[in-house]
Design an enzyme around this catalytic site. Structure first.
Site, short mmCIF file in Angstrom:
data_model
loop_
_atom_site.label_atom_id
_atom_site.label_comp_id
_atom_site.label_asym_id
_atom_site.label_seq_id
_atom_site.Cartn_x
_atom_site.Cartn_y
_atom_site.Cartn_z
N ASN A 177 0.87 -1.18 0.00
CA ASN A 177 0.00 0.00 0.00
C ASN A 177 0.91 1.22 0.00
OD1 ASN A 177 -1.78 2.04 0.50
ND2 ASN A 177 -2.48 1.29 2.50
N LYS A 221 0.11 4.21 -0.23
CA LYS A 221 -0.55 5.36 0.42
C LYS A 221 -0.34 6.63 -0.43
CE LYS A 221 -0.30 3.01 4.82
NZ LYS A 221 -0.21 3.06 6.27
N HIS A 247 -9.58 1.02 4.88
CA HIS A 247 -8.33 1.19 5.63
C HIS A 247 -8.60 2.13 6.81
CE1 HIS A 247 -4.22 2.27 6.66
NE2 HIS A 247 -3.83 1.21 5.97
N GLU A 255 -5.28 -5.13 10.49
CA GLU A 255 -4.27 -4.10 10.70
C GLU A 255 -4.57 -3.36 12.00
OE1 GLU A 255 -2.26 -2.87 6.76
OE2 GLU A 255 -3.99 -1.58 7.04
N GLY A 296 2.61 2.02 10.89
CA GLY A 296 3.59 3.10 10.81
C GLY A 296 4.32 3.37 12.11
P1 13P Z 1 3.09 0.16 7.72
O1 13P Z 1 3.60 -1.11 7.09
O2 13P Z 1 3.81 1.38 7.30
O3 13P Z 1 2.95 0.01 9.20
O4 13P Z 1 1.59 0.36 7.15
C1 13P Z 1 0.69 -0.68 7.21
C2 13P Z 1 -0.52 -0.31 6.44
O5 13P Z 1 -1.27 0.57 6.85
C3 13P Z 1 -0.77 -1.01 5.18
O6 13P Z 1 -2.05 -0.77 4.71
#
Ligand code: 13P
Length: 245
Positions: A8, A10, A94, A161, A167
């Site tokens: 992802n 983002k 998400h 998640e 993050g």
């Molecule tokens: P990170 O791997 O940066 O923690 O993010 C996870 C995420 O939100 C994937 O959709």
């Protein structure tokens, strides 16, 4: 079921950055044939990345779609537009969309229906906040998200998640992942009967090359949804390589 390693991206990536990442993935993905690879770039670069990855064993996905097929929805993107740009998957619900855009389970369910009718495979995200876990409510919260976000006859993938792991550099412990994925599997069986067994459950939240082998070997972990580490081709591919064969 083959493991799925999904990236992802983002809100990261100009066209030049996205194309450089796609080229590095394309060049390095030859030895990870035991998993399915997927990248979900920002919508603005989806078509360019699809062209750059044409013929490579890496699928494309969007990061969100609208619940309606088209219409007066300024700034939104319809599932069919993602498909037209080269996507075959879409991430829905998400936690960043739930938080930033007030998406509810009901909104997510409408989006799932729109995605499926446009021919996209949805990845529906669920997960509790730190406060909800501190109160011991994590399975209750995830249970509600699953029953509220998935339509009847759901076909797609779930991503667990935990919000506090996204993050933060702090992934959920193997014990917590095992407990939650077992719970999600039970819920899927309860809602969808025998079909619940065929729904893959990804883990997401600070998945890195260093922890991937341990997390991806856990029972009921069908792959990973990777954020930060998916922006570095070597890290994303190292996570895929760490997936049990
Ligand atoms: P990170 O791997 O940066 O923690 O993010 C996870 C995420 O939100 C994937 O959709």
């Amino acid at each position: 079921m083959r493991p799925l390693i999904a990236g992802n991206w983002k809100m990261h990536g100009t066209r030049a950055e996205a194309l450089a990442l796609a080229a590095a993935l394309r060049a390095g993905c030859g030895d990870v044939a035991h998993c399915d690879l997927l990248v979900c770039p920002p919508a603005t670069v989806l078509h360019a990345v699809a062209q750059a990855l044409a013929g490579a064993p890496i699928a494309l996905g969007g990061q969100d779609c609208h619940g309606e097929a088209n219409g007066a929805h300024t700034g939104d993107i319809a599932a069919a537009m993602l498909r037209d740009a080269g996507a075959s998957w879409v991430i829905l619900g998400h936690s960043e969309r739930r938080a930033d855009h007030g998406e509810t389970d009901e909104t997510v369910r409408e989006k799932v229906l729109a995605a499926v009718s446009a021919g996209l495979c949805p990845i529906v995200c669920v997960g509790e906040s730190a406060a909800q876990r501190a109160e011991g409510r994590e399975t209750e919260v995830v249970g509600w998200q699953i029953s509220g976000s998935l339509p009847q006859d759901f076909s797609g993938v779930i991503a667990y998640e935990p919000i506090w792991a996204i993050g933060s550099g702090q992934h959920a412990t193997p014990a917590d992942v095992t407990t939650m994925h077992a719970f999600i599997r039970e819920e899927l069986h309860r809602q969808f009967g025998a079909c619940g067994a065929g729904i893959s459950i990804l883990y997401g939240g600070s998945v890195k090359p260093a922890n991937a082998a341990e997390l991806l070997a856990l029972p009921e972990v069908g792959g990973a949804l990777v954020g930060g580490a998916s922006l570095v081709a070597d890290d994303f591919l190292a996570i895929a390589r760490a997936t049990p064969r």
